[in-house]
Design an enzyme around this catalytic site. Sequence first.
Site, mmCIF file in Angstrom:
data_model
loop_
_atom_site.group_PDB
_atom_site.id
_atom_site.type_symbol
_atom_site.label_atom_id
_atom_site.label_comp_id
_atom_site.label_asym_id
_atom_site.label_seq_id
_atom_site.Cartn_x
_atom_site.Cartn_y
_atom_site.Cartn_z
ATOM 1 N N LYS A 169 24.669 27.763 53.943
ATOM 2 C CA LYS A 169 24.766 27.911 52.349
ATOM 3 C C LYS A 169 24.444 26.186 51.757
ATOM 4 C CE LYS A 169 25.379 31.952 51.267
ATOM 5 N NZ LYS A 169 24.505 32.629 50.682
ATOM 6 N N TYR A 218 28.015 29.549 58.618
ATOM 7 C CA TYR A 218 27.865 30.192 57.306
ATOM 8 C C TYR A 218 27.778 29.065 56.335
ATOM 9 C CZ TYR A 218 29.127 32.843 52.913
ATOM 10 O OH TYR A 218 28.867 33.041 51.583
ATOM 11 N N SER A 251 27.889 29.443 48.111
ATOM 12 C CA SER A 251 29.574 29.683 48.383
ATOM 13 C C SER A 251 30.149 28.284 48.007
ATOM 14 C CB SER A 251 29.541 30.218 49.682
ATOM 15 O OG SER A 251 31.042 30.285 50.271
#
Length: 264
Positions: free
Chosen positions: A155, A151, A138
């Site tokens: 990633k 998150y 991401s």
Amino acid sequence: MRLEGKVAVVTGASRGMGYAITKRFADEGAHVVMLARGREELDKAASQIGSRALPYAADIGDPDALRTIFTDIAKRFGGLDILVNNAALATPNPIVDALDADVQKEVAVNILGPLYCCRESIPLMRARGGGDIVNISSESVNHPYPHLGLYAATKSALETLSVVLRAELADDRIRVTTYRSGNVRGTFSRGWSDEARTRARAAARDAGFYGQSGAQIEPEIPAETILNVITLAREAQIDLIELRGAQPTSETIAARMAADPSKV
């Protein structure tokens, strides 16, 4: 067809980008094993794609479940050619408010799941004489959104895993590509509570993050890009590709600052 005779595994395949990747691969002749947690939604998605889609409902954070699935893949197909680690989730919260269960689930899906899938896939790719692993990352690794720090951290870990695997698998003709994604239309925030969504949106707005991300794109665009990556001539390797929407207009930024949760 560019993937005739190939066997692929796509995680998070029942909707959004995972569904688009699965459909594109199947359209090009591949048999695609679809992994996702919700059986009903997964079966419906597979039926829409057709006989080349094989749904397996599973939690990719469960290594025993994955062992069973990949053993079945080996028996059915004799090997594996492509793995796309697409599944991901996030629970929006400041780190100080993160619940144990949410942290453990997010880490399990976003980094342990891809690691387990790679571990099970590599022997099956070696049996085929090579393969392709695509790990979906991401743009948040460079610009972590407020309330989505874990998150972004998972990633970042996934990108590091890609680097390690690329070195370990160089002699096996297994290519490892990190696909760093921008904002793609889908259902990423579907499970968020209204309160958490509102707080995360406000934090991103106040920090000016909506002007940093590109405009939202349709999932068919990354699906086509990933198809091109894995069908590249075997003597070439794409280590990292970053695809995002064009720089947002003032209207796009205004829409993200409004009450539409799909823009977060």
